[in-house]
Design an enzyme around this catalytic site. Sequence first.
Site, PDB file in Angstrom:
ATOM      1  N   LYS A 186      36.774  39.670  39.966  1.00  0.00           N
ATOM      2  CA  LYS A 186      35.742  40.699  40.111  1.00  0.00           C
ATOM      3  C   LYS A 186      35.045  40.886  38.920  1.00  0.00           C
ATOM      4  O   LYS A 186      35.142  40.025  37.751  1.00  0.00           O
ATOM      5  CB  LYS A 186      36.585  42.122  40.039  1.00  0.00           C
ATOM      6  CG  LYS A 186      37.628  42.087  41.233  1.00  0.00           C
ATOM      7  CD  LYS A 186      36.876  42.042  42.649  1.00  0.00           C
ATOM      8  CE  LYS A 186      37.670  42.411  43.753  1.00  0.00           C
ATOM      9  NZ  LYS A 186      38.700  41.613  44.489  1.00  0.00           N
TER      10      LYS A 186
HETATM   11  C1  LIG Z   1      39.751  42.845  45.242  1.00  0.00           C
HETATM   12  C2  LIG Z   1      39.617  43.702  46.440  1.00  0.00           C
HETATM   13  C3  LIG Z   1      40.865  44.434  46.653  1.00  0.00           C
HETATM   14  C4  LIG Z   1      42.121  44.406  46.148  1.00  0.00           C
HETATM   15  O1  LIG Z   1      42.136  44.266  44.555  1.00  0.00           O
HETATM   16  P1  LIG Z   1      43.440  43.426  43.887  1.00  0.00           P
HETATM   17  O2  LIG Z   1      43.152  43.825  42.492  1.00  0.00           O
HETATM   18  O3  LIG Z   1      43.092  42.182  43.988  1.00  0.00           O
HETATM   19  O4  LIG Z   1      44.519  43.918  44.336  1.00  0.00           O
HETATM   20  C5  LIG Z   1      40.670  45.631  47.405  1.00  0.00           C
HETATM   21  N1  LIG Z   1      39.706  45.812  47.967  1.00  0.00           N
HETATM   22  C6  LIG Z   1      38.554  44.865  47.856  1.00  0.00           C
HETATM   23  C7  LIG Z   1      37.181  45.142  48.815  1.00  0.00           C
HETATM   24  C8  LIG Z   1      38.488  43.891  47.153  1.00  0.00           C
HETATM   25  O5  LIG Z   1      37.487  43.007  47.159  1.00  0.00           O
END
Ligand SMILES: *Cc1c(COP(=O)(O)O)cnc(C)c1O
Length: 401
Positions: A186
């Site tokens: 992210k």
């Molecule tokens: C990455 C992501 C998640 C989940 O996040 P994690 O930290 O990997 O569990 C949920 N929703 C969206 C849209 C994402 O891109």
Amino acid sequence: MPGFELFGELERNEVNDVLDSGVLMRYGFDGMRNGHWKAKALEKELQSTLQTKHVQLVSSGTAAVTVALASAGVGAGDEVIMPTFTFVASFEAIMMLGAIPVLVDIDDTLALDPKAVEAAITAKTKAVMVVQMCGSMGRMDALQAVCSRHKLLLVEDACQAIGGTYNSKPLGSIGDLGCFSFDFVKTITCGEGGAVITNNENYHTNADHYSDHGHDHVGNDRGAETHPFLGYNFRISELHAAVGLAQVKRLPEFLAIQKRNFNIIRETLSQIPEVTFRTVPEGGEESYAFLNFFLPNLEISNKVMLAFKEAGIDGCFHYYNNNWHYIRKWEHLKDLKSLFPISKEVKEGLEYLKSKTFKQSDDYISRNISCLIKLSWTEEEVRQRAVKMGEAIVSVLKQSR
Ligand SMILES: *Cc1c(COP(=O)(O)O)cnc(C)c1O
């Protein structure tokens, strides 16, 4: 998008503070921690970055979605409306609570279509989850209007859109509750981590307790704390929070790089008449984490993906053929492949997935290519990349004429 590309001295210093004290847990051990409260400090930083009253850090973005829904009382048998185009975490988090995911079409924003949402509302609907995919957003005014008309909760998954805004408000801060992820890919990373944000004090108290076994966090003796209600462990560690604390301070720098790189590629591709771009609602500004564009049809999109591969252009996704983000390949959900028995309510509630088709979503996703905007590219590298992408697209279009 990935903050890990710029991991460095600042991140190392914050982690070393935690290693020096040895207190890796976010709660308690007041005397040993040399004044270091990384999770608390990151929550405070996010309050101001996201212009929101309350922030609860948790162990992941998936945990954030579960905690957000639980904190607002969503559970067994409730229906939660969500988009066909999202990450698998959306339905995982809903089903973890015994609630039923109701998938509906997206529109040209690549987020929930407000008309499809309204058509899917039943007496059981409790919440609408808008997922701000690939750095941009849905039609928030219309979605908020539908939710207030039907007295539904609006939960915003802004895991992929930190830094984007709508009418000058940070994405994630517009719904009743917002969710963020700080996983490794992210825009801002903790390694693993997430956050629930809200202006509602009651939801925040619930999130604070629920994510730590229902602990009330009164006083400084964990053993003596009471449990007003049942909870679970969705805590973040101090080590993870320390990395995030360094990264969040760099968000403006990351966003500026993303915007520069995004605009160079967009400008080049916009010279090709057959290429169109995802709609950003009026009043919205993307985080520029991804550049999303549409081609005339599926066949051309498939060919362009091959041409990109041949030209060595990585980091572009055709979600129609991807297992993670689009309903088409979620066989494990459609077939309800679960390690443990699933409740009758959820089983029956998901029957519709065996036959329902999503023509409107198929149309957008089959023609969409989504390209990650990296932070580590130099301006020269982005320019070369943009030219190569344009050439690959034009050559496919010529053959297809
Ligand atoms: C990455 C992501 C998640 C989940 O996040 P994690 O930290 O990997 O569990 C949920 N929703 C969206 C849209 C994402 O891109």
